[in-house]
Motif scaffolding. Sequence first.
Motif, mmCIF file in Angstrom:
data_model
loop_
_atom_site.group_PDB
_atom_site.id
_atom_site.type_symbol
_atom_site.label_atom_id
_atom_site.label_comp_id
_atom_site.label_asym_id
_atom_site.label_seq_id
_atom_site.Cartn_x
_atom_site.Cartn_y
_atom_site.Cartn_z
ATOM 1 N N GLU A 1 0.826 -1.194 0.000
ATOM 2 C CA GLU A 1 0.000 0.000 0.000
ATOM 3 C C GLU A 1 0.866 1.252 0.000
ATOM 4 N N LEU A 2 0.515 2.167 -0.874
ATOM 5 C CA LEU A 2 1.240 3.438 -0.939
ATOM 6 C C LEU A 2 0.508 4.469 -0.083
ATOM 7 N N ASN A 3 1.276 5.164 0.744
ATOM 8 C CA ASN A 3 0.640 6.216 1.539
ATOM 9 C C ASN A 3 0.511 7.450 0.676
ATOM 10 N N PRO A 4 -0.715 7.870 0.393
ATOM 11 C CA PRO A 4 -0.921 8.958 -0.564
ATOM 12 C C PRO A 4 -0.407 10.285 -0.017
ATOM 13 N N PRO A 5 0.252 11.089 -0.855
ATOM 14 C CA PRO A 5 0.801 12.359 -0.375
ATOM 15 C C PRO A 5 -0.283 13.436 -0.255
ATOM 16 N N ASP A 6 -0.033 14.384 0.621
ATOM 17 C CA ASP A 6 -0.860 15.593 0.667
ATOM 18 C C ASP A 6 -0.134 16.630 -0.165
ATOM 19 N N SER A 7 -0.170 16.420 -1.456
ATOM 20 C CA SER A 7 0.663 17.231 -2.338
ATOM 21 C C SER A 7 0.154 17.064 -3.759
ATOM 22 N N ALA A 8 0.472 18.033 -4.601
ATOM 23 C CA ALA A 8 0.086 17.923 -6.005
ATOM 24 C C ALA A 8 1.303 17.638 -6.877
ATOM 25 N N ASP A 9 2.408 17.258 -6.254
ATOM 26 C CA ASP A 9 3.643 17.026 -6.988
ATOM 27 C C ASP A 9 3.816 15.533 -7.300
ATOM 28 N N PRO A 10 3.874 15.176 -8.589
ATOM 29 C CA PRO A 10 4.035 13.755 -8.934
ATOM 30 C C PRO A 10 5.276 13.139 -8.290
ATOM 31 N N ALA A 11 6.295 13.953 -8.082
ATOM 32 C CA ALA A 11 7.541 13.425 -7.506
ATOM 33 C C ALA A 11 7.284 12.781 -6.146
ATOM 34 N N ASP A 12 6.323 13.312 -5.400
ATOM 35 C CA ASP A 12 6.017 12.748 -4.093
ATOM 36 C C ASP A 12 5.429 11.343 -4.221
ATOM 37 N N VAL B 1 9.705 -4.731 -4.647
ATOM 38 C CA VAL B 1 9.238 -6.081 -4.308
ATOM 39 C C VAL B 1 7.782 -6.361 -4.696
ATOM 40 N N ALA B 2 6.988 -5.299 -4.904
ATOM 41 C CA ALA B 2 5.544 -5.524 -5.050
ATOM 42 C C ALA B 2 5.143 -5.819 -6.494
ATOM 43 N N ASP B 3 4.205 -6.747 -6.652
ATOM 44 C CA ASP B 3 3.644 -7.037 -7.974
ATOM 45 C C ASP B 3 2.613 -5.988 -8.353
ATOM 46 N N ALA B 4 2.067 -5.338 -7.347
ATOM 47 C CA ALA B 4 1.133 -4.239 -7.602
ATOM 48 C C ALA B 4 1.142 -3.322 -6.391
ATOM 49 N N ILE B 5 0.918 -2.038 -6.656
ATOM 50 C CA ILE B 5 0.925 -1.045 -5.585
ATOM 51 C C ILE B 5 -0.480 -0.482 -5.407
ATOM 52 N N ASN B 6 -0.992 -0.560 -4.182
ATOM 53 C CA ASN B 6 -2.344 -0.070 -3.922
ATOM 54 C C ASN B 6 -2.378 1.445 -3.730
ATOM 55 N N ALA B 7 -3.253 2.092 -4.500
ATOM 56 C CA ALA B 7 -3.482 3.519 -4.329
ATOM 57 C C ALA B 7 -4.766 3.681 -3.539
ATOM 58 N N THR B 8 -4.644 4.107 -2.291
ATOM 59 C CA THR B 8 -5.818 4.158 -1.411
ATOM 60 C C THR B 8 -6.731 5.331 -1.778
ATOM 61 N N ILE C 1 -7.293 7.705 -8.187
ATOM 62 C CA ILE C 1 -7.221 7.638 -9.654
ATOM 63 C C ILE C 1 -6.011 8.440 -10.152
ATOM 64 N N GLY C 2 -5.729 9.558 -9.480
ATOM 65 C CA GLY C 2 -4.553 10.353 -9.841
ATOM 66 C C GLY C 2 -3.266 9.581 -9.599
ATOM 67 N N ILE C 3 -3.184 8.968 -8.424
ATOM 68 C CA ILE C 3 -1.984 8.194 -8.093
ATOM 69 C C ILE C 3 -1.839 7.019 -9.062
ATOM 70 N N SER C 4 -2.960 6.342 -9.336
ATOM 71 C CA SER C 4 -2.910 5.186 -10.247
ATOM 72 C C SER C 4 -2.397 5.599 -11.617
ATOM 73 N N ALA C 5 -2.884 6.736 -12.101
ATOM 74 C CA ALA C 5 -2.456 7.203 -13.427
ATOM 75 C C ALA C 5 -0.965 7.513 -13.427
ATOM 76 N N LEU C 6 -0.490 8.156 -12.358
ATOM 77 C CA LEU C 6 0.947 8.471 -12.275
ATOM 78 C C LEU C 6 1.770 7.188 -12.229
ATOM 79 N N LEU C 7 1.279 6.212 -11.469
ATOM 80 C CA LEU C 7 2.028 4.962 -11.344
ATOM 81 C C LEU C 7 2.130 4.232 -12.683
ATOM 82 N N THR C 8 1.051 4.226 -13.463
ATOM 83 C CA THR C 8 1.135 3.537 -14.766
ATOM 84 C C THR C 8 2.139 4.252 -15.671
ATOM 85 N N ARG C 9 2.190 5.581 -15.572
ATOM 86 C CA ARG C 9 3.168 6.327 -16.386
ATOM 87 C C ARG C 9 4.588 5.911 -16.067
ATOM 88 N N ALA C 10 4.821 5.614 -14.787
ATOM 89 C CA ALA C 10 6.180 5.257 -14.374
ATOM 90 C C ALA C 10 6.441 3.764 -14.529
#
Lengths: 190, 316
Positions: free
Chosen positions: B32-43, B54-61, B73-82
């Motif tokens: 599980e990824l702890n979602p940032p309180d930020s609008a910066d993709p770098a976070d 190590v993870a086969d998939a990362i959960n965006a809460t 949905i924002g985090i998921s989209a960023l993760l697929t880009r990376a």
Amino acid sequence: MYRIRLFAIRHSRSFEWIYKRLERAMIALDPLLGKIGYDRVERPVAFVEKCVKTVLFDCKMCGQCVLSSTGMSCPMNCPKQLRNGPCGGVRPGGFCEVKPDMKCVWALAWDGASRMKGGAQIHTVLPPVERNLEGSSSWLRVSREKAAHLREAREKRRTAIADAFPDARANEPSAAPLAEEPAQAVKGSK
Amino acid sequence: MSQPYSAPPEGHVSHSRLERVLRSGRFAITAELNPPDSADPADVYEAARPLGEVADAINATDASGANCHMSSIGISALLTRAGYSPVYQISCRDRNRIAIQGDVLGAAAMGVSNVLCLTGDGVGVGDQPGAKPVFDFDSLSLLRTIKTMRDERKFLSGRTIKNPPQLFLGAAENPCIPPYDWRPERLAKKVEAGAEYIQTNYIYDVPLFEKFMARVRDLGLDKKVYILAGVGPLASARAARWMRSNVPGIHVPDAVIDRMEKAEKPGQEGKKICVELIQQMREIAGVSGVHVMAYRKEHEVSEIIRESGVLASRKR
């Protein structure tokens, strides 16, 4: 009201029996209700239904009553209005996550269902509530739905011959009739 | 990068790496990824890096605990880009059926291939308790709806979807809280509604979980759904106690809290307990993987997985 609701769930079996009878009566009334007009009876019946069910089940008049599938525990009393079982936040002792003084509606539901004849219905996945039906009579809806279901089955039997002999029907329609027969035309019918 | 519009591999419903790993019988890891309180993709990328090892998939809460953070949905989209494979979590608390069905298509279009359908915590426990709770769907009607969108190519309205979302469908389960006897039955209902994998809440009470799993096996559910047991390192006895009384649906037995209390270095002990839990989970028949939720301890996840040795058999 909470106490009466708990009583109803404790006696889910009896209430199931009563509900089955009520359902049968409502289906039997369908022709009459149809004649008077469902539109006309909607408000008075909804009023009576609301009075009775508010006392017994803390009914919220969602219009899509599923008490028979939820152990007679009304799921609209769940603060999350879940229709398919308890959430993951139930507190120790089976209390609600959101209202800690209240027993989890769904813990009670499984308990009620375990005493009911048709308790296995609790395993059926239910769709979300149609919010535009809120406030309408669920009893009348059951009556309409079940009566429509029966009509459909009758209709299937009645048209079976016509469906099985489409060529005969094309050439000699009266050999495989499809239209509803007036009672006078059929021997032995009232 | 996955291509959402090419057909999934034979016998699969999606292009998800998690689905491939599970169907091939390997022990899967999600985190599980702890979602940032930020609008910066770098976070987001910074938080994902130690998990991606190590993870086969990362959960965006999705605003878990009803606290507002960057959207799933924002985090998921960023993760697929990376190039990561996200699990897009959908809670029924904040959005109605119109929003959710639209987001499901949007997420799939952005390359998301796993979703996790959740009811969601009540708004009262969050940082904005005056918010209006939605709960138009519950987790099961949500599962069935997405399954209908995927398999029948239809919205709930019956309108046709031209290119359906190819998604591996998940749900949560919480084996360690009441009503205990009905939890396996509820799992059966989730499978019936369309769940293909399950991620559980934190499990610290192994005997209770084993009892749950025994019933799950009796019902034959372990053959129908992949179960990932939820684990996580505790920070301290105090944090564990706080979690137990303030976060809905978390059961930490007194024995575990005692052990944390007596430890000289609680942080190390929490990690050790987590490693042991993973090793125990692996031995339970019907458990297909673990889901690591390391709140504010993402950096420890890869170390915990390595120490547990569950990935040792994998060719990396």
